[in-house]
Design a protein around this motif. Structure first.
Motif, PDB file in Angstrom:
ATOM      1  N   THR A 152       0.950  -1.091   0.029  1.00  0.00           N
ATOM      2  CA  THR A 152       0.128   0.025  -0.034  1.00  0.00           C
ATOM      3  C   THR A 152       0.736   1.345  -0.231  1.00  0.00           C
ATOM      4  N   ILE A 153       0.074   2.294  -0.209  1.00  0.00           N
ATOM      5  CA  ILE A 153       0.698   3.665  -0.165  1.00  0.00           C
ATOM      6  C   ILE A 153       1.454   3.854   1.186  1.00  0.00           C
ATOM      7  N   HIS A 154       0.548   3.531   2.218  1.00  0.00           N
ATOM      8  CA  HIS A 154       1.388   3.545   3.652  1.00  0.00           C
ATOM      9  C   HIS A 154       2.366   2.845   3.837  1.00  0.00           C
ATOM     10  N   HIS A 155       2.335   1.754   3.316  1.00  0.00           N
ATOM     11  CA  HIS A 155       3.821   0.821   3.341  1.00  0.00           C
ATOM     12  C   HIS A 155       4.859   1.498   2.872  1.00  0.00           C
ATOM     13  N   LEU A 156       4.805   2.144   1.666  1.00  0.00           N
ATOM     14  CA  LEU A 156       5.569   2.916   1.064  1.00  0.00           C
ATOM     15  C   LEU A 156       6.403   3.855   1.667  1.00  0.00           C
ATOM     16  N   LEU A 157       5.451   4.804   2.095  1.00  0.00           N
ATOM     17  CA  LEU A 157       5.807   6.083   2.783  1.00  0.00           C
ATOM     18  C   LEU A 157       6.423   5.534   4.379  1.00  0.00           C
ATOM     19  N   SER A 158       5.925   4.946   4.890  1.00  0.00           N
ATOM     20  CA  SER A 158       6.443   4.516   6.246  1.00  0.00           C
ATOM     21  C   SER A 158       7.573   3.633   6.161  1.00  0.00           C
ATOM     22  N   GLY A 159       7.996   3.085   4.907  1.00  0.00           N
ATOM     23  CA  GLY A 159       9.385   2.448   5.290  1.00  0.00           C
ATOM     24  C   GLY A 159       8.908   0.845   5.549  1.00  0.00           C
ATOM     25  N   THR A 160       7.942   0.486   5.270  1.00  0.00           N
ATOM     26  CA  THR A 160       7.485  -0.841   5.791  1.00  0.00           C
ATOM     27  C   THR A 160       6.947  -1.765   4.642  1.00  0.00           C
ATOM     28  N   SER A 161       7.380  -1.602   3.368  1.00  0.00           N
ATOM     29  CA  SER A 161       6.924  -2.127   2.277  1.00  0.00           C
ATOM     30  C   SER A 161       7.523  -3.585   1.893  1.00  0.00           C
ATOM     31  N   GLY A 162       8.561  -4.031   2.640  1.00  0.00           N
ATOM     32  CA  GLY A 162       9.032  -5.321   2.376  1.00  0.00           C
ATOM     33  C   GLY A 162       9.827  -5.443   1.349  1.00  0.00           C
ATOM     34  N   LEU A 163      10.054  -4.464   0.398  1.00  0.00           N
ATOM     35  CA  LEU A 163      10.832  -4.399  -1.051  1.00  0.00           C
ATOM     36  C   LEU A 163      12.029  -4.128  -0.722  1.00  0.00           C
ATOM     37  N   ASN A 164      12.970  -4.405  -1.885  1.00  0.00           N
ATOM     38  CA  ASN A 164      14.405  -4.388  -1.962  1.00  0.00           C
ATOM     39  C   ASN A 164      14.679  -2.913  -2.577  1.00  0.00           C
ATOM     40  N   THR A 165      15.925  -2.702  -2.487  1.00  0.00           N
ATOM     41  CA  THR A 165      16.533  -1.417  -3.436  1.00  0.00           C
ATOM     42  C   THR A 165      17.182  -2.172  -4.960  1.00  0.00           C
ATOM     43  N   PRO A 166      16.721  -2.205  -6.055  1.00  0.00           N
ATOM     44  CA  PRO A 166      17.645  -2.763  -6.955  1.00  0.00           C
ATOM     45  C   PRO A 166      18.795  -1.996  -7.317  1.00  0.00           C
ATOM     46  N   GLU A 167      19.750  -2.717  -7.962  1.00  0.00           N
ATOM     47  CA  GLU A 167      21.019  -2.276  -8.143  1.00  0.00           C
ATOM     48  C   GLU A 167      20.809  -0.996  -9.239  1.00  0.00           C
ATOM     49  N   GLU A 168      21.820  -0.060  -8.995  1.00  0.00           N
ATOM     50  CA  GLU A 168      21.775   1.179  -9.790  1.00  0.00           C
ATOM     51  C   GLU A 168      23.054   1.059 -10.413  1.00  0.00           C
ATOM     52  N   ASP A 169      23.174   1.645 -11.870  1.00  0.00           N
ATOM     53  CA  ASP A 169      24.149   1.801 -12.571  1.00  0.00           C
ATOM     54  C   ASP A 169      24.900   3.056 -12.265  1.00  0.00           C
ATOM     55  N   ARG A 190      11.856  -2.858 -11.030  1.00  0.00           N
ATOM     56  CA  ARG A 190      12.660  -4.056 -10.866  1.00  0.00           C
ATOM     57  C   ARG A 190      12.680  -4.530  -9.397  1.00  0.00           C
ATOM     58  N   SER A 191      12.028  -3.696  -8.539  1.00  0.00           N
ATOM     59  CA  SER A 191      12.172  -4.117  -6.914  1.00  0.00           C
ATOM     60  C   SER A 191      11.552  -5.266  -6.834  1.00  0.00           C
ATOM     61  N   LYS A 192      11.542  -6.043  -5.991  1.00  0.00           N
ATOM     62  CA  LYS A 192      11.348  -7.370  -5.560  1.00  0.00           C
ATOM     63  C   LYS A 192      10.923  -7.328  -4.055  1.00  0.00           C
ATOM     64  N   PRO A 193       9.933  -8.128  -3.470  1.00  0.00           N
ATOM     65  CA  PRO A 193       9.485  -8.563  -2.211  1.00  0.00           C
ATOM     66  C   PRO A 193      10.692  -9.218  -1.539  1.00  0.00           C
ATOM     67  N   VAL A 194      11.249  -8.895  -0.334  1.00  0.00           N
ATOM     68  CA  VAL A 194      12.110  -9.499   0.249  1.00  0.00           C
ATOM     69  C   VAL A 194      11.551  -9.852   1.690  1.00  0.00           C
ATOM     70  N   ALA A 195      10.219  -9.457   2.240  1.00  0.00           N
ATOM     71  CA  ALA A 195       9.685  -9.701   3.425  1.00  0.00           C
ATOM     72  C   ALA A 195       8.249  -9.299   3.170  1.00  0.00           C
TER      73      ALA A 195
END
Length: 421
Positions: A152-169, A190-195
């Motif tokens: 959810t948007i709440h998950h994203l803004l609160s830093g609780t999405s369970g997503l990763n940070t894809p590698e950057e160039d 390219r982000s993926k759930p990690v939790a």
């Protein structure tokens, strides 16, 4: 995405929330009443100003000492109930052109600019165009089902999405706004759930990029244009913008970021795109390679503009009061940090996550703010709503800068807990 790395700082913490919790000074959601100028708060008197916060006081002398040792270049500012108490500028904004730093110079914000994106989302929530419980798939296509239907948007803004940070160039040199936007849109996908959603992820990069994409999908504007029109202009932040690399090179009101190299030399990042940071956590990165900062991140701001932003959060200019309080309210407790009282950070009684910023309680008072560092720059803005203070630290060197201690000294001075000196 956002860069939070500088020598002498706990980079792992800064690479997460990139803010005050990492620096040992944290923030918390609270009524913003006394941060507002021109309201019920009384005008400051001599007794309102702690000695260490005054010109010539301990904080002023401390920063001046760092500048004399070539350990700080930039601007520091303390404002009390809308009136500037302390403003100091040191070093050069552009050494090649001989331009000194001053109040009107804008500095690279890195993660200190991420809350602008959260404000943009909350404006859409306030207007009824977005709901905090909506999932990513409500507004965006092309994401994996477990993201589109569960995060959810709440998950994203609160830093609780369970997503990763894809590698950057990190070594790519971008040549246009369109190229930056396209790259980071695909990067977010390219982000993926990690939790599971609801798990703290310390503001993974996707949690910054995806809300920016939602702002664009709902408004039909680019993220940069929306924030400049509906946040910066509304707040009167005339020296703040998402400047492009050509502007950085030519505008005398933008501080160049000077990166320390492995051989001990210091180079102008934007004039030396072939050079990168030797920092092991962002090895080779140069912020000048991004033609413009990625949507949801960074930007450039002056110290007075960040004070204006602080006031605008409190007086209903940029968000109605209830929505501003939702933005800054504590959401998720942070674990204890080693090294301070009861195992916590030295000046923090409690630490939490709010929307796009770390939050907490310091010496029994609320503090609201965000910090960030990039190769060649440091930035911090703090709001002390219980007493009406705002503090800003902006620098354009990344080497030998005791950023954590500068932020702590600011807080000690404002709260009347000065360390002397």
């Amino acid at each position: 995405m956002g860069s939070d790395s500088v020598r002498g700082i706990d980079r792992r913490r800064l690479l997460g929330w990139g803010g005050l919790a990492a620096a040992g000074v944290v923030a918390a959601g609270a009524p913003l009443a006394d941060a507002r100028p021109g309201h019920a708060a009384p005008a400051p008197t001599g007794s309102d100003i702690p000695p260490d916060a005054r010109p010539g006081g301990a904080y002023d002398r401390y920063v001046a000492g760092l500048a004399a040792e070539d350990r700080f270049s930039g601007v520091v500012m303390l404002s009390h109930r809308g009136r500037t108490v302390l403003s100091r500028s040191y070093g050069m904004a552009d050494e090649e052109k001989g331009i000194r730093n001053h109040e009107g110079v804008a500095f690279n914000l890195s993660s200190a600019g991420k809350p602008f994106g959260a404000v943009a989302v909350m404006q859409l929530v306030q207007r009824g165009e977005v709901n905090l419980w909506d999932t990513v798939g409500t507004y965006l296509t092309g994401f994996a089902e477990e993201i589109a239907e569960q995060v959810t948007i709440h998950h994203l803004l609160s830093g609780t999405s369970g997503l990763n940070t894809p590698e950057e160039d990190l070594r790519r040199v971008f040549q246009s706004r369109e190229e930056v936007r396209e790259f980071y849109e695909q990067w977010a996908r390219r982000s993926k759930p990690v939790a599971p959603p609801g798990t703290p992820t310390h503001h993974a990069g996707a949690e910054v990029a995806i809300p920016a994409l939602i702002v664009e999908a709902v408004t039909g504007m680019t993220y940069w244009d929306y924030v400049e029109e509906h946040v910066f202009r509304r707040c009167g932040m005339t020296g703040t913008a998402f400047y492009t690399r050509p502007q950085w090179l030519t505008d005398e009101h933008i501080a160049h970021s000077y990166m320390r190299q492995a051989d001990g030399s210091r180079v102008d990042a934007v004039r030396n795109l072939d050079k990168g940071s030797p920092d092991p956590y962002q090895l080779g990165k140069n912020p000048g390679r991004n033609f413009i900062d990625p949507p949801g991140d960074g930007g450039f701001a002056t110290a007075p503009d960040l004070v204006r932003f602080a006031h605008a959060l409190g007086d209903g200019t940029v968000l109605d009061r209830p929505y501003a309080e939702v933005l800054t309210a504590a959401k998720m407790p942070h674990p204890p940090q080693v090294g301070g009282r009861n195992g916590r950070a030295a000046t923090a009684d409690a630490s939490f996550g709010a929307y796009s910023m770390p939050v907490g309680i310091v010496e029994g008072q609320w503090v609201i703010g965000r910090a960030g560092v990039n190769p060649g720059s440091v930035a911090s803005w703090n709001i002390y709503p219980d007493t009406g203070w705002v503090g800003v630290i902006l620098g354009n060197h990344d080497d030998d800068v005791p950023f954590q201690e500068i932020v702590q000294r600011e807080t000690q001075a404002v709260l009347g807990r000065g360390a002397g000196g």
